[in-house]
Scaffold this active site. Structure first.
Site, PDB file in Angstrom:
ATOM      1  CD  GLU A   1      81.731  87.496  79.825  1.00 32.47           C
ATOM      2  OE1 GLU A   1      81.296  85.545  79.832  1.00 32.47           O
ATOM      3  OE2 GLU A   1      81.333  87.832  80.451  1.00 32.47           O
TER       4      GLU A   1
ATOM      5  CD  GLU B   1      73.730  82.601  76.824  1.00 35.53           C
ATOM      6  OE1 GLU B   1      74.208  82.429  78.095  1.00 35.53           O
ATOM      7  OE2 GLU B   1      73.409  81.996  76.362  1.00 35.53           O
TER       8      GLU B   1
END
Length: 967
Positions: free
Chosen positions: A67, A138
């Protein structure tokens, strides 16, 4: 092209003028199109039927990590973070969330740039790029997100419930992910996380598992051709929906009592039963019926009895954490210290109430009443922002048939006693899971939940034990609620005589001022009433402020069993502390609003201290203050910033110090004193006529100010209340450093505040334009590239009309001093971007801000809050938006650069900066080092907030100052 357009009748509210159409694209993507010619924002949400339950074994958090990754870049738009940049620069916002069986991506944007925004969004699901470099970075953001949750009781207790379930069931999993699960462990096993990420996307993300909602001001036909052109390319792998059959709780996970140690002060009981998922019976609404009764707070309810006994301060009940295969019914009870000592009696009383429901049988009149409330609520629902609307609907699309996409399970309409009885039978002692949390269990537990480190112990509780607790529980008069007199029957719309665009000062006396704004926009049978009691004696010391807080909370406590019925019927109220006294708020259906207002006003006028309730509320307030230290470090930084800037505010430590010594007599003496001098600032809006608004306030005045011995007298002119804010010195950097209040917290935080000016339309728009242009580059540089922390925000700040801008960053990887230097580095980098900006880019940003300002209020509540804020600050600029748009249209690029160079640029001679640094346990050495270093030129270290406040000049107050009408 679309495979088909199915003209299913989608049930919508009677008052809803929007048009809806369902289409299915040739790749089996189901889409709901919404046309709203009145909207100022367009929005879209894609719900993907894949969530954390699909995480591979030993790669916890992969769905959540994916996501995050889809936001980075795509083949068509390869520049990193360019999607978020486009959305932000065009007045929009974007986000996503991962749930157990779905992941939802969404955005909104100004209407004139929706087509390109939608195209960029579609690429998430067509050809995203997940570079190796971005993947590594990330993972740190996911880890930072998890770090902020580690000391949160809500996350800890949720995971503990999952931990005590079947290991082979996906409910058992840890869904967030962290550095360990996404980097360390995979590497140790020779697993490449990025390859697994790509594989997960390829195998699981398929058009036939997706549901899209698109909300635009265009016609349905236009939206349809837009969607067909952009989403057709999403690959359809013919995936059948992911199924997770089986129950998470076996016999070893029920009939258990789990004692756990929370982070915060306070005791809680969570009583949980695995039940048949009521999504299978959403029209019959069994859990809504049972939750309504078990969670009721009126006289005779379980909560009423527990409150009367002094054992509980809150209770909620209903279904939670459900899928189509399994579900839980939960009752959550907040306990007092006395309640903690009576856990067995409380469980006994809960089961006695369930027994009462069994004996009473399922009552059709209660179901019908509930159904009527739900129906009124659905048909007269307020319009909400398109971004929230599309998210709600796209999630519904995965679960409900098309006709109920808007309704979901909000309209229980089919009375079926057998189905309600079936779920009621499942709330039995032989299926129960009891989770009991309290600091009192410290040192008495023998187990640790692995992901959050929650200490707990577990023991068996068999039905005969619960039977014994029922027998020994006090014999209280538990009974079903009475019929609800607050259900509105008059939903007619009154004709507003005045087509007033802005609030008008309808009435003014030495006792009060009434601002009035009839509803000329929303055509809804609702009103908004706000009465602020300005009482100079309410907050002139830490002690009086605490007493005023106790007074407001006790009022809410006294009114609860009566006014709870009003809340159920859609008429909400609140009494809360303000900076200058306390305020009463009522919002909801106007039909019975006045009855509730009169009751509230009389309770204030006839206030008396009940010693038993005083001690319960005092205990609750003490715990609230004690729990201050468990706030997130960035929240602590925000608190210190407000304490430094706002004159006449008191620190929580001093309030906590006075609290234990207060007794009922202190409050009984204080309240008449507080009310002895008062001025009422009132605002009434909505479906109400001016004559009625005037008479309501006249009646309130009569209660407080009339008669031989009035409760209140008018304020002296010298007592008019003000909002004063500290004026920082030009060219100076102020720094306040503090160790985090929770020694266990690894997170540090920095709030870097730049104070700019006192409310002024031209300066406001320059500041707002800077904030709009800098927001996304700041996020990109400080979070995406440097990965300083998950919480990275650039936002405006407004303290009673004093404007500025603030960076807020929370981090475990770097200390506040380092982060401060990175913000300065960012501002230097941004400076060149500002100079390089083309005229077209400048105009585009100005137009985006104009569009944002011209966005209409969605509902009465939103409009009322906007105008009330003007009244509260004393600025009274009701035409603020129009005036600021006019100023924006005249603004030139050189003027913006000049504003930046004077107020924001590093080293600017007029710049006023305040850095609030909160040090977590990882960075305490940095704090010690900073304290021993020589102070930089033009820098002042604030050691004592109150000495500092006393030494600083203040801005003039809008409230009670020039420009405010004289009484």
């Amino acid at each position: 092209m679309a495979v088909g357009r199915e003209d299913v009748e989608i049930i919508k509210p009677r008052t809803d003028k929007r048009e809806y159409r369902r289409i299915v694209l040739s790749n089996s993507l189901q889409v709901l199109l919404i046309s709203d010619p009145e909207t100022d924002k367009c929005a879209a949400s894609m719900n993907v039927g894949v969530g954390s339950f699909s995480d591979p074994v030993d790669l916890e958090g992969l769905a959540h990590f994916l996501e995050h990754m889809l936001f980075y870049a795509s083949e068509k738009y390869p520049l990193e973070d360019s999607y978020s940049k486009y959305i932000t620069e065009h007045g929009g916002s974007t986000n996503a969330f991962t749930a157990s069986e779905m992941t939802n991506y969404y955005f909104d944007v100004n209407t004139d740039c929706f087509e390109e925004a939608l195209d960029r969004f579609a690429q998430f699901f067509i050809k995203p790029l997940m570079s190796a470099d971005a993947t590594t970075r990330e993972i740190k953001a996911v880890d930072s997100e998890n770090q902020k949750n580690l000391l949160s009781d809500a996350w800890r207790m949720s995971q503990l419930q999952k931990h005590l379930s079947l290991e082979s069931h996906p409910y058992h999993k840890f869904s967030t992910g962290n550095w360990d699960t996404l980097d360390v462990r995979p590497k140790a096993k020779g697993v490449d996380t990025r390859q697994e990420l790509l594989k997960f996307y390829e195998e699981k993300y398929s058009a036939d598992l997706m549901h899209l909602v698109v909300y635009s001001k265009e016609s349905l036909d236009k939206i349809q051709s837009l969607v067909e052109g952009k989403f057709q390319e999403i690959r359809n792998s013919d995936r059948s929906r992911f199924q997770f059959p089986g129950q998470p709780c076996t016999s070893e996970h029920i009939q258990i009592l789990v004692k756990s140690v929370p982070i915060k002060q306070g005791h809680k009981l969570r009583i949980v039963w695995p039940i048949t998922p009521t999504i299978l019976h959403y029209k019959e609404g069994p859990c809504r019926y049972l939750g309504h009764l078990i969670g009721h707070e009126g006289e005779g309810s379980l909560f009423y009895v527990l409150k009367k006994l002094g054992w509980a301060t809150g209770l909620s009940a209903g279904e939670s954490e459900w899928t189509s295969e399994f579900s839980f019914f939960k009752v959550l009870i907040d306990l007092t210290d006395a309640g903690q000592d009576h856990m067995q009696d409380i469980i006994g009383l809960l089961f006695k109430y369930i027994q009462l429901l069994q004996q009473s049988g399922v009552c059709k009149w209660i179901f019908d009443e509930l159904s009527a409330v739900c129906e009124t609520g659905f048909h007269y629902q307020d319009k909400i922002s398109p971004i929230n609307y599309v998210v709600d609907i796209s999630a519904n699309m995965q679960i409900y048939p098309p006709k109920d996409w808007l309704v979901g399970s909000s309209l229980p309409s089919d009375f079926n006693s057998a189905i309600i009885q079936k779920i009621l039978n499942e709330l039995s002692p032989d299926r129960v899971r009891i989770f009991w949390e309290s600091k009192k269990f410290e040192g008495l537990t023998d187990k640790v939940e692995p992901w959050y480190g929650t200490a707990y112990s577990i023991e068996k509780v068999n039905p005969s034990t619960i039977q014994a607790w029922m027998s020994s529980a006090p014999n209280e008069n538990l009974h079903l609620p009475a019929p609800n007199v607050f259900i509105p029957t008059d939903l007619s719309i009154k004709n507003a005589q005045e087509k007033a665009k802005f609030p008008v000062l309808l009435r003014k006396s030495s006792y009060s001022k009434l601002w009035f704004k009839p509803d000329t926009v929303f055509s809804t049978p609702k009103s908004y009433v706000k009465i602020e009691f300005n009482c100079p004696h309410a907050n002139n010391s830490p002690e009086t402020e605490v007493l005023a807080d106790l007074f407001a909370r006790l009022l809410m406590d006294y009114l609860n069993e009566y006014a709870y019925y009003a809340q159920v019927a859609g008429l909400h109220y609140g009494i809360s502390l303000t900076e200058s006294g306390f305020e009463v708020t009522l919002v909801g259906y106007n039909h019975k609003l006045r009855i509730l207002l009169e009751t509230v006003v009389n309770k204030i006028a006839k206030f008396e201290v009940k010693p038993d309730r005083f001690s319960v509320i005092k205990e609750m307030v003490i715990k609230d203050y004690q729990n201050f230290k468990f706030r997130q470090p960035y929240q602590q930084a925000m608190y210190y910033c407000s304490l430094i800037l706002e004159d006449q505010t008191w620190p929580w430590m001093e309030q906590l110090e006075v609290l234990p010594h207060l007794n009922p007599e202190d409050l009984a003496k204080f309240v008449p004193m507080m009310l002895s001098r008062a001025f009422l600032e009132c605002y009434i809006a909505g479906n109400i006529e001016c004559v009625e608004a005037e008479s309501m306030i006249q009646q309130v005045e009569d209660v407080f100010f009339k008669g031989p011995n009035p409760i209140c007298r008018p304020l002296f002119p010298s007592q008019l209340l003000t909002n004063r804010v500290i004026k920082l010195e030009k060219g100076m950097n102020y720094c306040y450093s503090k160790e985090g209040l929770n020694p266990s917290d690894e997170n540090s935080a920095l709030l870097h505040y730049i104070q700019v000016h006192r409310d002024d339309f031209i300066l406001n728009v320059k500041l707002q334009l800077f904030a709009l242009i800098a927001k996304q580059p700041a996020f990109h540089q400080l979070r995406s590239v440097e990965q300083l922390g998950y919480i990275t925000v650039l936002m405006q700040r407004n303290d009673s009309g004093i404007r500025g801008v603030q960076f807020i960053i929370q981090s475990t990887v770097k200390g506040p001093g380092h982060i401060d230097s990175r913000i300065e580095a960012f501002l230097k980098m941004f400076e060149s971007k500002l100079y390089e900006m083309t005229n077209d880019e400048f105009k585009s940003n100005v137009n985006a801000l104009i569009d944002m300002k011209l966005e209409k209020h969605k509902n009465l509540m939103e409009e009322s809050r906007f105008y009330w804020q003007e009244i509260l600050d004393g600025t009274l600029k009701f035409d603020r938006r129009e005036a600021e748009v006019a100023a924006l249209k005249k603004l030139s690029q050189p003027e913006l650069i000049e504003f930046f160079n004077e107020n924001v640029k590093v080293g600017a001679t007029r710049k006023r900066t305040l850095s609030v640094r909160v040090y977590g346990n990882q960075h305490l050495a940095d704090l010690n080092l900073q304290e021993s270093e020589a102070v930089q030129p033009n820098t002042i270290q604030i050691d004592d907030i109150f000495s500092f406040r006393r030494s600083q000049p203040l801005y003039g107050s809008f409230k009670g100052g020039f420009g405010q009408m004289k009484l």
